[in-house]
Design a protein around this motif. Structure first.
Motif, mmCIF file in Angstrom:
data_model
loop_
_atom_site.group_PDB
_atom_site.id
_atom_site.type_symbol
_atom_site.label_atom_id
_atom_site.label_comp_id
_atom_site.label_asym_id
_atom_site.label_seq_id
_atom_site.Cartn_x
_atom_site.Cartn_y
_atom_site.Cartn_z
ATOM 1 N N PHE A 109 7.876 74.919 28.926
ATOM 2 C CA PHE A 109 9.181 74.570 28.367
ATOM 3 C C PHE A 109 10.294 74.920 29.348
ATOM 4 N N PHE A 110 11.406 74.202 29.220
ATOM 5 C CA PHE A 110 12.520 74.399 30.142
ATOM 6 C C PHE A 110 13.082 75.816 30.059
ATOM 7 N N ASP A 111 13.104 76.418 28.856
ATOM 8 C CA ASP A 111 13.641 77.777 28.743
ATOM 9 C C ASP A 111 12.779 78.773 29.521
ATOM 10 N N GLN A 112 11.466 78.513 29.602
ATOM 11 C CA GLN A 112 10.592 79.393 30.379
ATOM 12 C C GLN A 112 10.928 79.293 31.866
ATOM 13 N N PHE A 113 11.151 78.078 32.333
ATOM 14 C CA PHE A 113 11.539 77.857 33.724
ATOM 15 C C PHE A 113 12.873 78.536 34.018
ATOM 16 N N LYS A 114 13.863 78.320 33.142
ATOM 17 C CA LYS A 114 15.198 78.883 33.355
ATOM 18 C C LYS A 114 15.172 80.406 33.334
ATOM 19 N N ASP A 115 14.428 80.990 32.389
ATOM 20 C CA ASP A 115 14.364 82.454 32.282
ATOM 21 C C ASP A 115 13.731 83.081 33.528
ATOM 22 N N GLU A 116 12.655 82.473 34.024
ATOM 23 C CA GLU A 116 11.957 83.035 35.172
ATOM 24 C C GLU A 116 12.805 82.920 36.436
ATOM 25 N N VAL A 117 13.495 81.802 36.588
ATOM 26 C CA VAL A 117 14.351 81.612 37.764
ATOM 27 C C VAL A 117 15.551 82.563 37.713
ATOM 28 N N SER A 118 16.219 82.633 36.562
ATOM 29 C CA SER A 118 17.420 83.472 36.455
ATOM 30 C C SER A 118 17.112 84.956 36.577
ATOM 31 N N ALA A 119 15.853 85.338 36.328
ATOM 32 C CA ALA A 119 15.458 86.748 36.466
ATOM 33 C C ALA A 119 15.287 87.148 37.925
ATOM 34 N N ASN A 120 15.400 86.171 38.830
ATOM 35 C CA ASN A 120 15.192 86.453 40.258
ATOM 36 C C ASN A 120 16.404 86.047 41.097
ATOM 37 N N LYS A 121 17.580 86.429 40.648
ATOM 38 C CA LYS A 121 18.803 86.086 41.377
ATOM 39 C C LYS A 121 18.767 86.660 42.794
ATOM 40 N N ASN A 122 19.154 85.821 43.736
ATOM 41 C CA ASN A 122 19.207 86.209 45.160
ATOM 42 C C ASN A 122 17.841 86.545 45.744
ATOM 43 N N LYS A 123 16.780 86.141 45.050
ATOM 44 C CA LYS A 123 15.425 86.399 45.544
ATOM 45 C C LYS A 123 14.682 85.080 45.763
ATOM 46 N N THR A 130 3.787 73.497 47.057
ATOM 47 C CA THR A 130 4.434 74.794 46.843
ATOM 48 C C THR A 130 5.792 74.839 47.549
ATOM 49 N N PHE A 131 6.801 75.343 46.837
ATOM 50 C CA PHE A 131 8.153 75.482 47.386
ATOM 51 C C PHE A 131 8.594 76.936 47.242
ATOM 52 N N ASN A 132 9.480 77.369 48.139
ATOM 53 C CA ASN A 132 9.965 78.753 48.100
ATOM 54 C C ASN A 132 11.484 78.837 48.227
ATOM 55 N N PRO A 133 12.220 78.336 47.230
ATOM 56 C CA PRO A 133 13.686 78.416 47.292
ATOM 57 C C PRO A 133 14.179 79.838 47.013
ATOM 58 N N ILE A 134 15.373 80.149 47.507
ATOM 59 C CA ILE A 134 16.029 81.431 47.202
ATOM 60 C C ILE A 134 17.046 81.167 46.090
ATOM 61 N N VAL A 135 16.898 81.829 44.978
ATOM 62 C CA VAL A 135 17.738 81.594 43.799
ATOM 63 C C VAL A 135 19.184 82.000 44.084
ATOM 64 N N ASN A 136 20.129 81.186 43.623
ATOM 65 C CA ASN A 136 21.553 81.502 43.783
ATOM 66 C C ASN A 136 21.930 82.757 43.000
ATOM 67 N N SER A 137 23.100 83.295 43.284
ATOM 68 C CA SER A 137 23.569 84.499 42.591
ATOM 69 C C SER A 137 23.854 84.247 41.116
ATOM 70 N N ASP A 138 24.002 82.964 40.732
ATOM 71 C CA ASP A 138 24.226 82.655 39.319
ATOM 72 C C ASP A 138 22.921 82.351 38.580
ATOM 73 N N GLY A 139 21.781 82.557 39.267
ATOM 74 C CA GLY A 139 20.494 82.376 38.619
ATOM 75 C C GLY A 139 20.017 80.943 38.538
ATOM 76 N N THR A 140 20.490 80.074 39.427
ATOM 77 C CA THR A 140 20.075 78.668 39.430
ATOM 78 C C THR A 140 19.557 78.282 40.815
ATOM 79 N N ILE A 141 18.843 77.149 40.856
ATOM 80 C CA ILE A 141 18.389 76.630 42.157
ATOM 81 C C ILE A 141 18.901 75.213 42.398
ATOM 82 N N GLY A 142 19.707 74.691 41.449
ATOM 83 C CA GLY A 142 20.307 73.378 41.662
ATOM 84 C C GLY A 142 19.425 72.207 41.295
#
Length: 466
Positions: free
Chosen positions: A281-295, A309-321
Motif C-alpha cells: 500500500f502507498f502508506d507503507q511506501f510513504k512511511d518507510e521513505v519518510s522514516a529515512n530523511k536525509n538517508k 534496484t535504486f538507491n535514492p537519498i531521501v529529501n529532508s522533507d521525507g520524500t523522493i519526488g
C-alpha cells in the motif's frame, strides 16, 4: 503568472462580496429615506481614489486601498469620523434621526446580503453539479492513517463504521467539522474486532498545522509510479529577493533535490520493496521513505518484468519526488432538483457560519491556535493558480459566510459593534453619547489594524515554513 491568477481570483471574489455587502447597507438606508453620500469599493484613504462619478446625490467610486469598501451614510459615526457633520443639527434624512429599529436593520443589511449570497451560491452549485462523495462501504482496504491519527489509536487498514453511533455512509464525513470541531467517537472495525476510538476536540489544532491526509485518508493499493519530479532549470536557482527574505527570516535556502529522477526511477516502474520491506500500500511506501530523511534507501522496482534496484537519498522533507498511480476509491453522485437543492445549499451555508463561530470559540479557549487566522495572501493561495469556476464559487461562498460572521462580531468599527450600541440604546431608551461612539470607533480601528497585521504576519511566516 501563477501569482497573478491567484491574486486575480481573490480580487474578483472579494470585490463581488464587498459590493454586495455594501449594497445591503445602501438599499436598507434608502428604504428608510436615509441619505447615502458615498458608495466605494476599496478605501479612498487620504482622499486618493482610482476613479469616481456622481449620480444623484451619491458619489460612486473605487479607492486605492484594497481592504474592503464602505458606504458613507449621512449622520452616522463611522470610519470616516466626520465630526463636522455630527456637530450640526440633526436632519430628518440622517441616520441619527431615524428610529433605532430602522438603524439596526441598516446595520444588519450587509450581513443579511452576505448570508443570502452564500446560500444562493451553494444552492446553485448543488443544483448545477449535484454532490459527489466517497462510498465508505466500498473502501476495501480501509483507511490510511497519518501521524495525528496514529496518536489517537487509529491504524492503517482500520475501517470506520460509524460516528457517534451513526452509520458512516460518506467517508468525507469522517474528516468534516462534526468530527474535527466537536470531537467524536469512531466505531472501528480492525480485523474481526470492533473498537471505539475517541477523537479529542483539540485535534483540529494539530491538523491545522498539516494537511487533512495527515489524519486519515482512504487507503490506496500501490500500483506503479505515475510521475517523477524532474529538475526545472527556470527555478533551480534561488532568486535575489528570495535570498534576502531567507536571510531576514533565518532560513537557509536549499536547492531542490530530485532523488527519484537522479537514481533512475521512471514513470511506469512498480515499486516492490523499500529497504527490504514489501510495500503493498502507498502508506507503507510513504512511511518507510519518510522514516529515512536525509538517508539512502534501497528500492526494488519492477520494470517490464525485470527487477531493478535504486538507491535514492531521501529529501529532508521525507520524500523522493514521485507521484504514485493508484485506483481511486468508488464514488457516488447525486443530482438534485431546483427546489430540493435549496435546503441543501442553505444547510451548507449555515454549517460554514457555525464552523466560523466554533473556530473563534476554540481560539478564545485556547483549543485552536490563532496562527490559523489568514490574510488575503492565504485566501489567494486557497483559490489556486488555475481558474476553476466550481472552486472559485465554492470558495467565494465560504468567504461570504465568513464575512457575515466576522462582521457580526461585537468589535467597534464592524457592523456588529454598531449593532451592540443600537441594542444598548433600545434597552436604555436613549442613545449612547457621540463621544463614546467616536472613541469606540478609534479603538475598533486599532483592533482591526492589529488583527490585519497579525494575519499578514501569519501568512508570511507560513510561507517560510514557520
Amino acid at each position: 503568472m501563477n501569482g497573478l491568477i491567484m491574486a486575480g481570483q481573490l480580487l474578483l471574489g472579494l470585490s463581488l462580496l464587498v459590493i454586495l455587502h455594501e449594497l445591503g447597507h445602501f438599499l436598507a438606508a434608502r428604504a428608510f429615506g436615509i441619505k447615502v453620500e458615498k458608495f466605494y469599493l476599496f478605501f479612498d484613504a487620504w482622499g486618493f481614489k482610482l476613479f469616481s462619478f456622481k449620480k444623484g446625490d451619491v458619489e460612486y467610486g473605487v479607492g486605492w486601498l484594497p481592504l474592503g469598501g464602505y458606504v458613507k451614510i449621512a449622520g452616522m459615526i463611522d470610519e470616516s469620523m466626520d465630526t463636522e457633520q455630527m456637530a450640526q443639527p440633526a436632519q430628518p434624512w440622517e441616520f441619527r434621526s431615524k428610529p433605532a429599529w430602522q438603524r439596526l436593520i441598516v446595520m444588519l443589511g450587509g450581513i443579511i446580503v452576505n448570508v443570502i449570497v452564500g446560500v444562493i451560491i451553494f444552492w446553485m452549485l448543488t443544483f448545477k453539479y449535484g454532490q459527489n462523495y466517497t462510498v465508505n462501504g466500498k473502501l476495501t482496504y480501509g483507511i490510511s492513517v497519518g501521524n495525528i491519527g496514529k496518536e489517537i489509536g487509529l491504524k492503517n487498514g482500520d475501517r470506520i463504521l460509524a460516528i457517534n453511533g451513526n452509520k458512516l455512509i460518506r467517508f468525507e464525513d469522517a474528516i468534516s467539522s462534526k468530527v474535527l470541531f466537536d470531537g467524536a467517537q469512531l466505531t472501528i472495525l480492525r480485523g474481526n474486532q470492533t473498537l471505539y476510538v475517541s477523537v479529542p476536540d483539540t485535534i483540529l489544532n494539530k491538523i491545522s498545522k498539516n494537511e487533512k491526509d495527515n489524519f486519515i485518508a482512504p487507503r490506496y493499493r500501490m500500483q506503479s509510479i505515475e510521475k517523477v519530479v524532474v529538475p526545472d532549470p527556470s527555478v533551480d536557482e534561488q532568486s535575489f529577493i528570495g535570498k534576502i527574505l531567507d536571510k531576514l527570516f533565518g532560513r537557509k535556502f536549499e536547492k531542490p533535490l530530485y532523488p527519484a529522477y537522479s537514481a533512475g526511477i521512471k514513470p511506469g516502474d512498480s515499486i516492490l520493496t523499500v529497504n527490504g520491506k514489501p510495500v503493498t500500500f502507498f502508506d507503507q511506501f510513504k512511511d518507510e521513505v519518510s522514516a529515512n530523511k536525509n538517508k539512502k534507501v534501497t528500492i526494488v522496482a519492477l520494470r517490464k518484468g525485470k527487477e531493478i534496484t535504486f538507491n535514492p537519498i531521501v529529501n529532508s522533507d521525507g520524500t523522493i519526488g514521485v507521484g504514485p498511480n493508484f485506483k481511486l476509491p468508488e464514488s457516488a453522485h447525486i443530482d438534485y432538483g431546483f427546489a430540493e437543492s435549496l435546503p441543501i445549499g442553505a444547510n451548507m451555508a449555515w454549517s460554514t457560519f457555525l464552523d466560523n463561530a466554533k473556530g473563534i470559540g476554540k481560539m478564545i479557549t485556547g483549543k485552536l491556535s490563532a496562527r490559523n487566522i489568514s490574510s488575503p495572501v492565504g485566501i489567494a493561495k486557497a483559490y489556486g493558480s488555475n481558474f476553476d469556476w466550481v472552486k472559485f464559487w465554492t470558495l467565494t461562498g465560504l468567504i461570504s459566510m465568513a464575512l457575515a460572521f466576522m462582521n457580526l462580531l461585537p468589535i467597534p468599527g464592524l457592523d456588529g459593534g454598531h449593532v451592540v450600541f443600537l441594542l444598548i440604546e433600545m434597552v436604555q431608551r436613549k442613545p449612547v453619547s457621540e463621544k463614546v461612539l467616536e472613541r469606540a470607533q478609534i479603538v475598533g480601528f486599532v483592533i482591526l489594524i492589529c488583527l490585519m497585521v497579525f494575519a499578514f504576519g501569519n501568512d508570511i511566516l507560513k510561507s517560510f515554513g514557520k
